[in-house]
Design an enzyme around this catalytic site. Structure first.
Site, PDB file in Angstrom:
ATOM      1  N   GLY A  88       0.797  -1.211   0.000  1.00 36.53           N
ATOM      2  CA  GLY A  88       0.000   0.000   0.000  1.00 36.53           C
ATOM      3  C   GLY A  88       0.834   1.268   0.000  1.00 36.53           C
ATOM      4  O   GLY A  88       1.995   1.285   0.405  1.00 36.53           O
ATOM      5  N   GLY A 146       1.811   4.986   1.404  1.00 36.06           N
ATOM      6  CA  GLY A 146       1.911   5.508   2.768  1.00 36.06           C
ATOM      7  C   GLY A 146       3.184   5.132   3.469  1.00 36.06           C
ATOM      8  O   GLY A 146       3.387   5.525   4.622  1.00 36.06           O
ATOM      9  N   HIS A 147       4.053   4.363   2.786  1.00 33.93           N
ATOM     10  CA  HIS A 147       5.250   3.842   3.441  1.00 33.93           C
ATOM     11  C   HIS A 147       6.557   4.268   2.772  1.00 33.93           C
ATOM     12  O   HIS A 147       7.605   3.696   3.053  1.00 33.93           O
ATOM     13  CB  HIS A 147       5.195   2.317   3.485  1.00 33.93           C
ATOM     14  CG  HIS A 147       4.000   1.757   4.168  1.00 33.93           C
ATOM     15  ND1 HIS A 147       3.680   2.066   5.471  1.00 33.93           N
ATOM     16  CD2 HIS A 147       3.028   0.909   3.723  1.00 33.93           C
ATOM     17  CE1 HIS A 147       2.570   1.419   5.810  1.00 33.93           C
ATOM     18  NE2 HIS A 147       2.151   0.720   4.772  1.00 33.93           N
ATOM     19  N   ASP A 157      -1.697  -9.044   0.804  1.00 37.23           N
ATOM     20  CA  ASP A 157      -0.582  -9.133  -0.141  1.00 37.23           C
ATOM     21  C   ASP A 157      -0.300 -10.586  -0.518  1.00 37.23           C
ATOM     22  O   ASP A 157       0.010 -10.890  -1.676  1.00 37.23           O
ATOM     23  CB  ASP A 157       0.666  -8.493   0.457  1.00 37.23           C
ATOM     24  CG  ASP A 157       0.515  -6.997   0.656  1.00 37.23           C
ATOM     25  OD1 ASP A 157      -0.289  -6.373  -0.065  1.00 37.23           O
ATOM     26  OD2 ASP A 157       1.190  -6.435   1.549  1.00 37.23           O
ATOM     27  N   HIS A 207       0.788   0.135  10.228  1.00 40.64           N
ATOM     28  CA  HIS A 207      -0.577   0.523   9.846  1.00 40.64           C
ATOM     29  C   HIS A 207      -1.388   0.924  11.081  1.00 40.64           C
ATOM     30  O   HIS A 207      -2.594   1.120  10.989  1.00 40.64           O
ATOM     31  CB  HIS A 207      -1.288  -0.630   9.137  1.00 40.64           C
ATOM     32  CG  HIS A 207      -0.555  -1.157   7.954  1.00 40.64           C
ATOM     33  ND1 HIS A 207       0.112  -2.365   7.971  1.00 40.64           N
ATOM     34  CD2 HIS A 207      -0.358  -0.628   6.726  1.00 40.64           C
ATOM     35  CE1 HIS A 207       0.683  -2.558   6.794  1.00 40.64           C
ATOM     36  NE2 HIS A 207       0.428  -1.523   6.031  1.00 40.64           N
TER      37      HIS A 207
END
Length: 328
Positions: free
Chosen positions: A54, A56-57, A110, A216
């Site tokens: 995702g 955001g990382h 994933d 997360h």
């Protein structure tokens, strides 16, 4: 919520458009899907390495696409998995006849995505192999551990081995060697805000921290008053070295990773304490990596990863890399 955005729903796509425009000589996308992110460079007969996860990382996951590391990345929405079709399309694009290694974090969504993509590749006679990063000690037993910043060492080992034009089995073995010798402990000082939700993903009091918090916002092992840098370093290393003993005279690489809102100054304060404790234990540091390697948007906090060295891993750690986000 204070963020430099247009529409929250377009956060990932607008980010990707900016990256493609800024680094058009180095990265591109496949067909018309912005989320199918890959290198512009192809090396015949080289094992291709594909990851995904995702948004955001950054620089995890897509930031590791480039020379000496990986070849493609499926980009999901914020904290969401990419789709199987995206991984399949990337695999077809980067495959150079030597097979494709899937290297990604140990998260249910994933795993399902990459397993399905592997089946799709099999129908196209593209050979694949898979391995998941699972370095987060405080998230449970090895089989269920989350993959966090320590996956950097797996990318580093696999990418270096692939550059030798090694076989798919040999590249997988290099990634496994790094995985077996890597452990991570992380902690949070403040939450982050997912753009589409507009509110913090958890709460902490002003004087509170969360040891073991996931990237997360997964719950940690304790919430309590903020500890000093030395106290955090000691607890983290006690946990790491209990799970993966390192003997006197052995060497490790240390990764000091900021989660998004932690200054470099603080990371170096923490590293000073980590190195001092390791030195007291007569454990030498072979190489140190300090900065942002796996963030959680604007979360405050950090993680400490150690990778126990041998001659083979030293060679992989010294291998040069060059991506739009990571240059070593």
């Amino acid at each position: 919520m204070k963020k430099i955005i247009n529409a929250p729903q377009a956060y990932t796509e607008d980010m990707l458009r900016g990256i493609y425009k800024a680094h058009s000589k180095e990265v591109k996308y496949v067909h018309d899907d912005l989320h199918c992110y890959c290198t512009t460079k192809k090396v015949p007969n080289k094992v291709a390495i594909v990851t995904g996860g995702g948004t955001g990382h950054l620089p995890l996951f897509l930031g590791y696409v480039g020379d000496g590391l990986i070849d493609g990345c499926g980009v999901g929405k914020v904290f969401q998995s990419p789709t199987p079709n995206q991984i399949f399309e990337i695999s077809k694009e980067v495959n150079q006849g030597a097979g494709v290694l899937y290297l990604y974090g140990n998260y249910t969504g994933d795993i399902m995505t990459f397993d399905m993509a592997s089946e799709m590749c099999e129908m196209e006679d593209i050979k694949t192999a898979s391995i998941v990063g699972a370095d987060d000690v405080n998230s449970g037993e090895m089989a269920i551990r989350r993959g966090v910043a320590g996956i950097f060492f797996m990318y580093k080992a696999a990418g270096a081995k692939a550059d030798e034009l090694a076989s798919l089995e040999e590249v997988l073995a290099a990634a496994q060697l790094a995985k077996d010798n890597t452990r991570t402990v992380g902690f949070a000082l403040s939450p982050c805000v997912i753009p589409e939700k507009g509110v913090p993903n958890f709460t902490l009091a002003e004087d509170e921290m969360a040891m073991g918090m996931g990237i997360h916002g997964e719950p940690g092992i304790w919430n309590g008053p903020i500890k000093s840098s030395y106290e955090i370093a000691k607890e983290s290393l006690d946990t790491l070295l209990e799970d993966m003993p390192v003997s006197e005279g052995e060497e490790v690489c240390v990764l000091m990773n900021g989660l998004g809102a932690t200054s470099l100054e603080e990371l170096y304060i923490l590293y000073n304490d980590v190195e001092s404790i390791l030195s007291e234990k007569k454990i030498s540091v072979y190489r140190t990596f300090v900065g942002e390697y796996a963030t959680s948007m604007e979360m405050g906090g950090a993680s400490i990863s150690i990778c126990k060295m041998n001659d083979e891993l030293k060679k992989y750690m010294d291998h040069p890399v060059n991506t739009p986000f990571v240059r070593l």
